[in-house]
Design a protein around this motif. Structure first.
Motif, PDB file in Angstrom:
ATOM      1  N   UNK A 310      40.620  33.932  46.464  1.00 43.42           N
ATOM      2  CA  UNK A 310      39.840  34.647  45.450  1.00 43.42           C
ATOM      3  C   UNK A 310      39.269  35.938  46.031  1.00 43.42           C
ATOM      4  N   UNK A 311      38.728  35.855  47.234  1.00 45.07           N
ATOM      5  CA  UNK A 311      38.143  37.041  47.875  1.00 45.07           C
ATOM      6  C   UNK A 311      39.191  38.116  48.146  1.00 45.07           C
ATOM      7  N   UNK A 312      40.415  37.682  48.441  1.00 41.91           N
ATOM      8  CA  UNK A 312      41.487  38.638  48.717  1.00 41.91           C
ATOM      9  C   UNK A 312      41.795  39.462  47.458  1.00 41.91           C
ATOM     10  N   UNK A 313      41.767  38.810  46.314  1.00 40.56           N
ATOM     11  CA  UNK A 313      41.997  39.527  45.051  1.00 40.56           C
ATOM     12  C   UNK A 313      40.842  40.490  44.766  1.00 40.56           C
ATOM     13  N   UNK A 314      39.624  40.033  44.992  1.00 49.11           N
ATOM     14  CA  UNK A 314      38.458  40.903  44.795  1.00 49.11           C
ATOM     15  C   UNK A 314      38.514  42.111  45.708  1.00 49.11           C
ATOM     16  N   UNK A 315      38.971  41.904  46.940  1.00 47.19           N
ATOM     17  CA  UNK A 315      39.105  43.026  47.888  1.00 47.19           C
ATOM     18  C   UNK A 315      40.133  44.043  47.393  1.00 47.19           C
TER      19      UNK A 315
END
Length: 326
Positions: A310-315
């Motif tokens: 999820x964090x990778x997509x937000x980044x």
């Protein structure tokens, strides 16, 4: 033989009209390709009706038939390239984004149609394409090969120009254009060599093929951003619930978006929505999906519950927004 041909055209006409009624429902009228696709289906239905009607009156010798049979055939031959032209215009809309290019190509299409109409007008006075015998039966003359050659040249030209720019096209759409145009070439050849009623059934099939592989998908997308709609998200969530599959949701709301509309106008506001939709759509994995929830609200459905994913997509979204603001 005549009864079989008429029956074929009856079913083709009913099928095409049913499709036309379906696509002209109110909720479909705001998509970019709507009018072009309607024109394609309507032209196919109209020419199918003309062909069907001409077979009905062919060989009848009563006064109305003596008038209607020639008129219907004149109209049929004069506008025989119209559905093909509608297909080209519809396809061009999806391939080219330059108004100048679209306008230039349309002039070429109109010239081809005008050429065929001119040949039919000449044929009325000096028959060389077709004529009608004493029994009011249609009799094809050697000149009909001219119409077939024009149609085939028309189709092959479009196919070759599309193949030439294939590297610029979406692979899936290029394959669809290739299949559809090739089918029309085959139908034109079969019609030219035999008397089989294949042209309009094939065009009707083409309309349905385009509906299944292109239009039906676009109907489920937001007309402005190209993202999937809220109802598609709800359907997908129900599927995941039934499978008892875990997932993650990211809901995004654009801060102070109303200020953009108020200060710069709705055209600029729409462009911001499209640009942001492009950023989030390019930030997710293939199995994940993006939705325009309402107004300036968006949802990303991630079929993964790992915090790292999820964090990778937000980044990625953050990086995309930073690049957008530079």
């Amino acid at each position: 033989m005549k009864l079989h041909i008429i029956t074929t055209y009856v079913f083709t006409l009913l099928f095409t009209l049913t499709l036309l009624v379906h696509i002209t429902q109110k909720e479909n009228r705001y998509r970019g390709t709507y009018q072009y696709y309607v024109n394609l289906v309507a032209a196919t239905a109209a020419l199918t009706f003309l062909e069907f009607s001409s077979w009905i009156f062919d060989g009848m010798t009563n006064t109305p038939a003596l008038y209607l049979n020639p008129v219907l055939n004149h109209l049929l031959y004069a506008f025989c390239a119209l559905p093909i032209t509608m297909w080209f215009i519809y396809s061009d809309y999806k391939i080219y984004f330059s108004r100048k290019v679209l306008k230039k190509r349309r002039y070429f299409y109109y010239v081809i149609n005008l050429l065929i109409i001119t040949l039919v007008v000449i044929n009325i006075q000096y028959p060389f394409l077709y004529q009608f015998n004493a029994d009011n039966k249609f009799v094809g003359l050697g000149g009909t090969i001219i119409i077939m050659i024009i149609q085939l040249t028309y189709l092959v030209f479009y196919l070759l120009t599309t193949v030439r720019i294939r590297h610029k096209l979406n692979t899936k759409y290029f394959i669809n254009v290739l299949i559809a145009t090739s089918l029309m070439i085959i139908a034109a050849l079969v019609k030219g060599v035999t008397t089989l009623p294949v042209i309009w059934p094939m065009m009707s099939f083409l309309c349905f093929y385009v509906f299944l592989h292109v239009e039906r998908i676009e109907m489920s997308k937001d007309a402005l951003t190209g993202l999937s709609l809220r109802r598609q998200m709800e359907t997908r969530l129900m599927q995941l619930f039934k499978k008892e599959q875990n997932f993650s949701l990211i809901m995004i709301d654009l801060d102070k978006f109303k200020n953009i509309n108020d200060s710069y106008g709705h055209v600029k506001g729409d462009q911001v929505l499209k640009d942001f939709a492009s950023i989030i759509a390019g930030s997710v994995h293939k199995k994940d999906s993006t939705y325009r929830y309402a107004g300036d609200e968006f949802i990303i459905l991630i079929e993964n519950t790992e915090k790292k994913a999820v964090n990778k997509i937000l980044d990625r979204i953050t990086i995309g927004l930073d690049a957008y603001h530079r």
